[in-house]
Design a protein around this motif. Structure first.
Motif, short mmCIF file in Angstrom:
data_model
loop_
_atom_site.label_atom_id
_atom_site.label_comp_id
_atom_site.label_asym_id
_atom_site.label_seq_id
_atom_site.Cartn_x
_atom_site.Cartn_y
_atom_site.Cartn_z
N VAL A 1 0.84 -1.21 0.00
CA VAL A 1 0.00 0.00 0.00
C VAL A 1 0.87 1.25 0.00
O VAL A 1 0.61 2.22 -0.73
N ARG A 2 1.92 1.23 0.80
CA ARG A 2 2.83 2.38 0.87
C ARG A 2 3.47 2.63 -0.49
O ARG A 2 3.58 3.78 -0.94
N ALA A 3 3.90 1.55 -1.16
CA ALA A 3 4.54 1.70 -2.47
C ALA A 3 3.57 2.31 -3.49
O ALA A 3 3.95 3.16 -4.30
N GLU A 4 2.29 1.88 -3.42
CA GLU A 4 1.29 2.41 -4.35
C GLU A 4 1.03 3.89 -4.08
O GLU A 4 0.90 4.69 -5.02
N LEU A 5 0.94 4.26 -2.81
CA LEU A 5 0.72 5.66 -2.46
C LEU A 5 1.88 6.53 -2.92
O LEU A 5 1.69 7.65 -3.41
N ARG A 6 3.10 6.03 -2.75
CA ARG A 6 4.28 6.79 -3.20
C ARG A 6 4.27 6.94 -4.71
O ARG A 6 4.61 8.00 -5.24
N ALA A 7 3.87 5.89 -5.40
CA ALA A 7 3.83 5.96 -6.86
C ALA A 7 2.83 7.00 -7.34
O ALA A 7 3.01 7.65 -8.38
N ASN A 8 1.74 7.17 -6.54
CA ASN A 8 0.72 8.16 -6.88
C ASN A 8 1.00 9.52 -6.26
O ASN A 8 0.14 10.41 -6.29
#
Length: 203
Positions: A191-198
């Protein structure tokens, strides 16, 4: 980073840092040598409690050498203390209350002597290696006669170990690992990786 804590009736300040040279297998840690490790990378192989205990076995102003062998030795040493603390849980309350004999009184004074050694070590510029040596001195001195000790003696030893663990910032308890905890951490990481990507950095 410093934090003051009460222990053994005194106030100590514990430091979460080591400010001398760090070597890897007796060589200076360097990216160019390929012997560079982050705490995150180390945590993938060892519990961070073991890493903390490993660092406490050197004075915070002394050079520190990191190796797999030394980490394993630290793990074994910490396990010995944890086992002693767990055994005390079992022994406390399993013996009848009675007035201390002269021998038990002497034994209790010996326990207090190790507590004093721990305090003196911490007063000596936070000499954690000597403080840990006092813990092992107590464990080695009492392990064979523990089942013959009075409750008062056992409580005194357990109280000392609890205080020492608190001031050193290391747990001397066996921690139960919840099933699925690795799955939860992986989910949080995804989830953290997805948020950072966005670019949702606040979230």
């Amino acid at each position: 980073i410093a934090q003051s804590e009460a222990c053994c009736g005194k106030i100590f300040t514990k430091y979460w840092m080591h400010n001398a040279f760090l070597n890897i297998d007796n060589k200076k840690m360097s990216k160019s040598l390929g012997n560079f490790f982050t705490v995150r990378e180390i945590s993938e192989r060892y519990d961070l409690q073991i890493l903390r205990f490993f660092m406490l076995q050197a004075h915070y102003r002394s050079p520190l050498n990191f190796s797999a062998e030394l980490m394993e030795a630290s793990k074994n040493s910490l396990d010995r203390i944890v086992t002693a603390a767990e055994n005390l849980k079992h022994f406390i309350g399993n013996s009848a209350e009675k007035e201390l004999t002269a021998e038990e009184t002497t034994s209790l004074e010996e326990v207090k002597a190790f507590v004093q050694k721990f305090e003196e070590a911490m007063d000596d510029d936070f000499n954690t290696p000597k403080a840990i040596a006092a813990i092992f001195g107590l464990i080695n001195d009492t392990k064979n006669d523990l089942d013959n000790f009075s409750d008062e003696e056992k409580i005194a030893i357990k109280s000392f170990l609890d205080d020492a663990a608190h001031i050193l910032g290391v747990s001397f308890e066996i921690e139960e690992v919840n099933a699925g905890s690795d799955d939860l951490l992986n989910l949080i990481s995804d989830v953290r990786a997805e948020l950072r990507a966005n670019k949702q950095y606040d979230l």
